[in-house]
Design an enzyme around this catalytic site. Structure first.
Site, PDB file in Angstrom:
ATOM      1  N   GLN A 288       0.840  -1.209   0.000  1.00 37.73           N
ATOM      2  CA  GLN A 288       0.000   0.000   0.000  1.00 37.73           C
ATOM      3  C   GLN A 288       0.877   1.263   0.000  1.00 37.73           C
ATOM      4  OE1 GLN A 288      -3.121   0.812  -0.473  1.00 37.73           O
ATOM      5  NE2 GLN A 288      -3.810  -1.283  -0.790  1.00 37.73           N
ATOM      6  N   SER A 289       2.033   1.200  -0.646  1.00 35.88           N
ATOM      7  CA  SER A 289       2.953   2.338  -0.685  1.00 35.88           C
ATOM      8  C   SER A 289       2.359   3.525  -1.445  1.00 35.88           C
ATOM      9  CB  SER A 289       4.249   1.901  -1.367  1.00 35.88           C
ATOM     10  OG  SER A 289       5.019   3.031  -1.748  1.00 35.88           O
TER      11      SER A 289
END
Ligand SMILES: *Cc1c(COP(=O)(O)O)cnc(C)c1O
Length: 356
Positions: A86-87
């Site tokens: 989920q960068s």
């Protein structure tokens, strides 16, 4: 150094316009009221770097302007970067690549082989990134064993005649950190125009590029506020070394003085909880409070942990109410629009079924 001098040095570096700048600097009057009003809580100014616009915005847009400037100057045909699944950095790198007409490979660390396609990962797909998933090793730290995959992807691209440019995790190289030297010039001008001299600036700290830039910018302009970085993952000793090196290299690029003391790179360690991306009760409470007082969307990995720390400092009376505090909203809201975050928020807030 004067702001004009620093601005001239920044203008000499390769840069690709990607962010909507300047971002707003807003008074959080209702949040201040909720924390006891002017008798108990300092004036709170929120620097809206969640509104940098690039691919739904966030702090990485400032770094990516200089990183893509450097990549294009080097003749790159594509970029490769890494991060958690989920960068926000990976998502904004994918968006920047679209805007620059470059290919993009993302090497993402995930606990599952097929992570849920929501939030930032959904946007990565939408922006057409090639995605490589590697298993995560340690939730206390932000990264997995991605180096070997990055090398293999880069080699493959070169064999096919490509010129990949590798952007380190979080965009936290000297080139990227320059984005927050420029961001500091922008903030200082806004504060001067408002006639405000804040005592503190709070921000979430991960891979430390934001810290390196904020710290160098503050040092070069001789600004008086204290920087309060709130760590969101472990590894302080190694990360201080990285931040110092990045700040030193960034100063060299600006042909500027780099004598920032090591103590300037300390961060608060008491908001990490069980590790990177693992929500804490304080973060859940901060996310809900800020949504309901300011209609701002924080995220449980970074900004809600930082805001939770600031709220804790206010409640413990650690900041005089006559002070002014800047909170740097570094973005991350797409990560809040995931099934995982929704489940954590629903349970923290006691939401039952929707009303029928
Ligand atoms: C990456 C990120 C940070 C931390 O920035 P670093 O430069 O990696 O320390 C903070 N907030 C959000 C929302 C981020 O995506």
């Amino acid at each position: 150094m004067t702001a004009d001098d620093l601005t001239r040095r920044l203008a000499a570096l390769p840069r690709t316009p990607l962010a909507a700048l300047p971002t707003p600097l807003e008074d959080a009057v209702r949040l201040r009221e909720a924390l006891g009003g002017p008798a108990r809580c300092p004036r709170l100014l929120i620097k809206r770097d969640d509104l940098t616009a690039l691919g739904l915005g966030g702090n990485k847009a400032r770094k990516l302007e200089f990183l893509f400037g450097d990549a294009i100057a080097a003749g790159a045909t594509s970029v490769i970067t890494t991060g958690a699944v989920q960068s926000n950095h990976a998502r904004m790198t994918a968006a920047a690549a679209v805007r620059c007409g470059l290919d993009v490979d993302l090497v993402l660390t995930a606990a599952e082989d097929t992570p849920p396609l929501d939030g930032n990962l959904l946007l990565d797909r939408l922006f057409g990134a090639r995605i490589h998933v590697v298993p995560s090793v340690d939730p206390m730290l932000a990264v997995g064993h991605d180096e070997a995959v990055v090398v293999a992807v880069a080699d493959g691209l070169r064999q096919r005649g490509g010129r990949p440019y590798v952007i380190p995790v979080g965009g936290s190289s000297a080139v990227g950190a320059i984005g927050y030297v420029a961001g500091t010039v922008e903030l200082a001008a806004q504060l001067a125009a408002m006639g405000v001299e804040p005592q503190r600036l709070y921000y979430a700290s991960g891979s430390r590029g934001t810290q390196a830039g904020l710290t160098l910018g503050r040092h070069l302009l001789g600004l008086s506020y204290e920087l309060h970085g709130i760590a969101v993952s472990a590894g302080e000793a190694e990360k201080i070394e990285r931040a110092r090196r990045v700040a030193r290299e960034a100063a060299a690029r600006l042909d500027a003085d780099d004598t920032v003391g090591g103590a300037a790179f300390l961060t608060h360690q008491d908001s990490i909880g069980d590790g990177y991306g693992v929500p804490t009760p304080q973060a859940l409470e901060a996310l809900l409070l800020v949504a309901r007082t300011e209609a701002l969307v924080l995220d449980l990995t970074y900004t809600a942990k930082a805001m939770g720390a600031l709220i804790g400092h206010v409640r413990r009376g650690l900041i005089p109410p006559s002070d002014t505090v800047v909170f740097l909203h570094t973005g991350g809201s797409p990560a809040t629009l995931t099934a995982a975050a929704a489940a954590r928020l629903a349970s923290a807030a006691g939401w039952q079924d929707l009303p029928r």
